[in-house]
Design an enzyme around this catalytic site. Structure first.
Site, PDB file in Angstrom:
ATOM      1  N   GLN A  56       3.216  10.130   0.861  1.00  0.00           N
ATOM      2  CA  GLN A  56       4.515   9.456   0.972  1.00  0.00           C
ATOM      3  C   GLN A  56       5.428   9.769  -0.206  1.00  0.00           C
ATOM      4  O   GLN A  56       6.643   9.546  -0.123  1.00  0.00           O
ATOM      5  CB  GLN A  56       4.331   7.929   1.060  1.00  0.00           C
ATOM      6  N   GLY A  92       0.838  -1.197   0.000  1.00  0.00           N
ATOM      7  CA  GLY A  92       0.000   0.000   0.000  1.00  0.00           C
ATOM      8  C   GLY A  92       0.868   1.240   0.000  1.00  0.00           C
ATOM      9  O   GLY A  92       1.983   1.217   0.521  1.00  0.00           O
ATOM     10  N   HIS A 101      -4.214   1.767   7.457  1.00  0.00           N
ATOM     11  CA  HIS A 101      -2.849   2.305   7.509  1.00  0.00           C
ATOM     12  C   HIS A 101      -2.686   3.441   6.489  1.00  0.00           C
ATOM     13  O   HIS A 101      -2.165   4.509   6.798  1.00  0.00           O
ATOM     14  CB  HIS A 101      -1.863   1.158   7.239  1.00  0.00           C
ATOM     15  N   GLU A 102      -3.166   3.189   5.261  1.00  0.00           N
ATOM     16  CA  GLU A 102      -2.992   4.191   4.201  1.00  0.00           C
ATOM     17  C   GLU A 102      -3.899   5.397   4.427  1.00  0.00           C
ATOM     18  O   GLU A 102      -3.492   6.536   4.151  1.00  0.00           O
ATOM     19  CB  GLU A 102      -3.252   3.580   2.825  1.00  0.00           C
ATOM     20  N   CYS A 128       6.185   0.104   6.995  1.00  0.00           N
ATOM     21  CA  CYS A 128       5.798   1.251   6.170  1.00  0.00           C
ATOM     22  C   CYS A 128       6.988   1.636   5.307  1.00  0.00           C
ATOM     23  O   CYS A 128       8.126   1.674   5.790  1.00  0.00           O
ATOM     24  CB  CYS A 128       5.406   2.411   7.086  1.00  0.00           C
ATOM     25  N   LEU A 129       6.738   1.912   4.042  1.00  0.00           N
ATOM     26  CA  LEU A 129       7.836   2.279   3.150  1.00  0.00           C
ATOM     27  C   LEU A 129       8.498   3.584   3.583  1.00  0.00           C
ATOM     28  O   LEU A 129       9.617   3.870   3.179  1.00  0.00           O
ATOM     29  CB  LEU A 129       7.327   2.390   1.709  1.00  0.00           C
ATOM     30  N   HIS A 188      -2.261   7.822   6.638  1.00  0.00           N
ATOM     31  CA  HIS A 188      -1.277   8.690   5.966  1.00  0.00           C
ATOM     32  C   HIS A 188      -1.931   9.975   5.454  1.00  0.00           C
ATOM     33  O   HIS A 188      -1.302  11.030   5.446  1.00  0.00           O
ATOM     34  CB  HIS A 188      -0.632   7.964   4.776  1.00  0.00           C
TER      35      HIS A 188
HETATM   36 CO    CO Z   1       2.869   3.556   5.464  1.00  0.00          CO
END
Ligand code: CO
Length: 183
Positions: free
Chosen positions: A69, A64, A151-152, A109-110, A155
């Site tokens: 991000q 995701g 989660h997304e 998380c990236l 963000h």
């Molecule tokens: Co993330």
């Protein structure tokens, strides 16, 4: 979000595209509250962004990704569980309609490479959103897909999963991240 704690070393394949640069903690842009997409104004650009986000996410082995991000403050999310059964999703302007139950979700998380932590999430959710063609859709999601969407969506509010981890554990994750995660 990704669900692997370590990434394998891999040779760089011929990509045919330039991956988007993913901002990492503690970049202040990750804390911005994103704005709604206005499809009547910028749908084409948003479609191009979503397409690049999907490619970047796959390349980075993420499941995701949210537009903030990659430094874009728009409510755009791409999801691909890459499990061979869940269709990839593009969510524009997602809104939570309902949440039920609880699950322990182990998340990475990236934007915080190499570390992960346990977060409490709703077990199932219902959302409405616009798809990549700006058509209104609703979705019922459970388990990993539901956790990933939560989660997304966080963000988009400038919230990271570590904000939802209890204090002591959060300090541990951040310490570990500062040691090994920052590339
Ligand atoms: Co993330």
């Amino acid at each position: 979000m990704y669900n692997k704690t370590m990434e394998n070393e891999k040779s760089i394949p011929k990509l045919g595209f330039k991956p988007l640069k993913i901002l990492t903690y503690p970049n202040a842009k990750l804390r911005i509250v994103s704005k709604n997409v206005r499809p009547e104004v910028n749908l084409k650009e948003v479609q191009e962004l979503a397409s690049l986000m999907h490619k970047t996410m796959k390349f980075m082995e993420g499941i995701g990704l949210a537009a903030p991000q990659v430094g874009i403050g728009l409510r755009v999310i791409t999801i691909n569980l890459q499990d061979g059964k869940t269709n990839p999703l593009t969510l524009l302007n997602p809104v939570l309609l309902n949440r039920e139950g609880q699950q322990d979700s182990h998340e990475g998380c990236l934007s915080l490479p190499q570390v992960s932590g346990d977060v409490l999430r709703a077990q199932s959710i219902d959302i409405k959103y616009l798809d990549e063609n700006a058509e209104e859709k609703t979705l019922h999601a459970e388990g990993l897909l539901a956790a990933c969407i939560q989660h997304e969506m966080d963000h988009l509010e400038g919230i990271l999963y570590i904000d939802r981890v209890s204090g002591l554990r959060r300090d541990m994750i951040i310490r570990r991240y500062k040691k090994i995660g920052r590339l």
